[in-house]
Design an enzyme around this catalytic site. Structure first.
Site, PDB file in Angstrom:
ATOM      1  N   CYS A 129       0.807  -1.275  -0.111  1.00 46.53           N
ATOM      2  CA  CYS A 129      -0.002  -0.154  -0.069  1.00 46.53           C
ATOM      3  C   CYS A 129       0.868   1.232  -0.080  1.00 46.53           C
ATOM      4  O   CYS A 129       0.258   2.326   0.389  1.00 46.53           O
ATOM      5  CB  CYS A 129      -1.100  -0.021   1.308  1.00 46.53           C
ATOM      6  SG  CYS A 129      -2.132  -1.468   1.269  1.00 46.53           S
ATOM      7  N   LYS A 194      -8.590   0.005  10.788  1.00 47.79           N
ATOM      8  CA  LYS A 194      -8.410  -1.160   9.827  1.00 47.79           C
ATOM      9  C   LYS A 194      -7.503  -2.303   9.854  1.00 47.79           C
ATOM     10  O   LYS A 194      -6.327  -2.018  10.367  1.00 47.79           O
ATOM     11  CB  LYS A 194      -8.050  -0.535   8.439  1.00 47.79           C
ATOM     12  CG  LYS A 194      -7.853  -1.420   7.228  1.00 47.79           C
ATOM     13  CD  LYS A 194      -7.706  -0.733   5.915  1.00 47.79           C
ATOM     14  CE  LYS A 194      -7.440  -2.013   4.757  1.00 47.79           C
ATOM     15  NZ  LYS A 194      -7.203  -1.485   3.571  1.00 47.79           N
ATOM     16  N   LYS A 247     -13.037  -1.492   9.820  1.00 53.81           N
ATOM     17  CA  LYS A 247     -13.092  -2.351   8.567  1.00 53.81           C
ATOM     18  C   LYS A 247     -12.326  -3.606   9.291  1.00 53.81           C
ATOM     19  O   LYS A 247     -11.210  -3.334   9.594  1.00 53.81           O
ATOM     20  CB  LYS A 247     -12.380  -1.939   7.705  1.00 53.81           C
ATOM     21  CG  LYS A 247     -12.390  -2.586   6.097  1.00 53.81           C
ATOM     22  CD  LYS A 247     -11.753  -1.838   5.352  1.00 53.81           C
ATOM     23  CE  LYS A 247     -11.384  -2.803   4.018  1.00 53.81           C
ATOM     24  NZ  LYS A 247     -10.363  -2.329   3.217  1.00 53.81           N
ATOM     25  N   SER A 273     -15.469  -7.613   1.294  1.00 51.12           N
ATOM     26  CA  SER A 273     -15.564  -8.946   0.298  1.00 51.12           C
ATOM     27  C   SER A 273     -15.468 -10.097   0.968  1.00 51.12           C
ATOM     28  O   SER A 273     -16.446 -11.035   0.533  1.00 51.12           O
ATOM     29  CB  SER A 273     -14.218  -8.832  -0.615  1.00 51.12           C
ATOM     30  OG  SER A 273     -13.243  -9.153   0.009  1.00 51.12           O
TER      31      SER A 273
HETATM   32  C1  PBG Z   1      -7.010  -1.035  -0.350  1.00 53.90           C
HETATM   33  C2  PBG Z   1      -8.375  -1.773   0.144  1.00 53.90           C
HETATM   34  C3  PBG Z   1      -8.559  -3.016   0.521  1.00 53.90           C
HETATM   35  C4  PBG Z   1      -9.964  -3.056   0.825  1.00 53.90           C
HETATM   36  C5  PBG Z   1     -10.507  -1.803   0.539  1.00 53.90           C
HETATM   37  N1  PBG Z   1      -9.371  -0.802   0.578  1.00 53.90           N
HETATM   38  C6  PBG Z   1      -7.729  -4.261   0.401  1.00 53.90           C
HETATM   39  C7  PBG Z   1      -6.635  -4.417   1.404  1.00 53.90           C
HETATM   40  O1  PBG Z   1      -6.380  -3.464   2.331  1.00 53.90           O
HETATM   41  O2  PBG Z   1      -5.909  -5.245   1.078  1.00 53.90           O
HETATM   42  C8  PBG Z   1     -10.804  -4.427   1.301  1.00 53.90           C
HETATM   43  C9  PBG Z   1     -12.124  -4.429   0.743  1.00 53.90           C
HETATM   44  C10 PBG Z   1     -12.699  -5.454   0.569  1.00 53.90           C
HETATM   45  O3  PBG Z   1     -12.229  -6.591   1.110  1.00 53.90           O
HETATM   46  O4  PBG Z   1     -13.850  -5.602   0.374  1.00 53.90           O
HETATM   47  N2  PBG Z   1      -5.994  -1.070   0.832  1.00 53.90           N
END
Ligand code: PBG
Length: 327
Positions: A129, A194, A247, A273
């Site tokens: 990221c 997160k 999240k 997801s």
């Molecule tokens: C980007 C991001 C992610 C998600 C949202 N923004 C993936 C991650 O952090 O690996 C996940 C969203 C989802 O799983 O629906 N960093």
């Protein structure tokens, strides 16, 4: 039996149950995450997320229109570029995939509220990221690129930006660049709380953003921690975050409730997801009633205290709300 208080008294009949309902919801709280990719004429189902698609800029309008018809007027864009490099240059390219999608959506759907995920992982060749220094993500170098990304989204028509990278100081960096370019009223929804989560697995498939090596544990939070989430939320508010997100949603609703008590800004939760795909998988096997579990999981997020709910089921939920199944 001589019972003075009978809690069941208030549970007889739908009218009374609705009268005393503690959690009320409506579609204005819903945000739909939308994947846009390069190319044209593409509506491509995501294998690990049945029922969810990657759209090209010329086909995404169909989905935006059906969302709007259902009463969902907010979307969050995720870009899937063709080209990836070490420094994620597609993320802040004025002609990048999200920037083009924004300009198109702005033109065709002037009443929709357009939010962008601000992160590098879909754009970097290594899938992390931010920019790397050796095998680690370099926090301070990444801030500049995230700020540029957010600015390019605002310039392309984003109403709100949502940084999801978990770098320290990114909200301040984004606020500063937006303000210095006149975007003083573009809100920042921070993915402040997160967690490093396996629930993101299907998304990484969808966006092709799995890290090429290692994991995201040096920037996303350890799921054993709770007070650390409050620290993150408070810091981001100090830096100028307008909305705080937790999240994933399911499995983290304790954090939604705690954050809600600690802050005085709106709280969002993102049903990610893996939550979507587990429900789809369970329902397709006939193990669980899809419609009812969508309603129950959505209501539980609002009951925990979220004001805003990001979900791949946004359109379905808006429909259930209209039909009076939840809300
Ligand atoms: C980007 C991001 C992610 C998600 C949202 N923004 C993936 C991650 O952090 O690996 C996940 C969203 C989802 O799983 O629906 N960093």
């Amino acid at each position: 039996m001589n019972l003075t208080t009978r809690p069941r008294r208030l549970r007889y009949g739908e009218t009374l149950r609705k009268m005393v309902r503690e959690t009320r919801m409506d579609p204005s709280s819903l945000i739909y995450p939308l994947f846009v990719r390069e190319g044209s004429g593409i509506t491509e189902e995501i294998p690990t997320m049945p029922g969810q698609y990657r759209y090209s800029v010329d086909t995404m309008g169909e989905k935006l229109a059906s969302l709007q018809n259902a009463g969902v007027s907010s979307v969050m864009f995720f870009g899937i570029p063709d080209h990836k490099d070490e420094v994620g240059s597609g993320a802040y390219d004025a002609n990048g995939i999200v920037q083009r999608a924004l300009r198109q959506a702005r033109k065709d759907f002037p009443n929709m509220y357009l939010i962008t995920d601000v992160c590098m992982c879909e754009y970097t060749s290594h899938g992390h990221c931010g920019v790397l220094c050796g095998h680690e993500v370099d926090n301070d170098k990444t801030l500049k690129l995230l700020a540029q990304t957010a600015l390019s989204h605002a310039e392309a028509g984003a109403d709100m930006v949502a940084p999801s990278d978990m770098m320290d100081g990114r909200v301040a960096a984004i606020r500063t660049i937006l303000d210095s370019h006149g975007y003083i009223n573009t809100p920042i929804m921070s993915y402040a709380v997160k967690y490093a989560s396996v629930f993101y697995g299907p998304f990484r498939d969808a966006a092709g953003s799995a890290p090429a090596f290692g994991d995201r544990k040096s920037y996303q939070m350890d799921y054993h921690n709770s007070r650390e989430g409050i620290k993150e939320a408070l810091l981001d508010i100090q830096e100028g975050a307008d909305i705080i997100m937790v999240k994933p949603a399911m499995s983290y609703l304790d954090m939604v409730a705690k954050i809600k008590n600690e802050v005085h800004v709106p709280v969002a939760s993102y049903s990610v997801s893996g939550e979507y795909s587990m429900i789809k998988a369970g329902a397709s096997l006939g193990y669980i009633d899809e419609e009812k579990i969508i309603c129950e999981t959505a209501a539980s997020a609002f009951r925990a205290g979220c004001d805003i709910y990001l979900t791949y089921f946004a359109e379905e939920i808006a429909g259930y709300m209209k039909e009076g199944k939840i809300g």
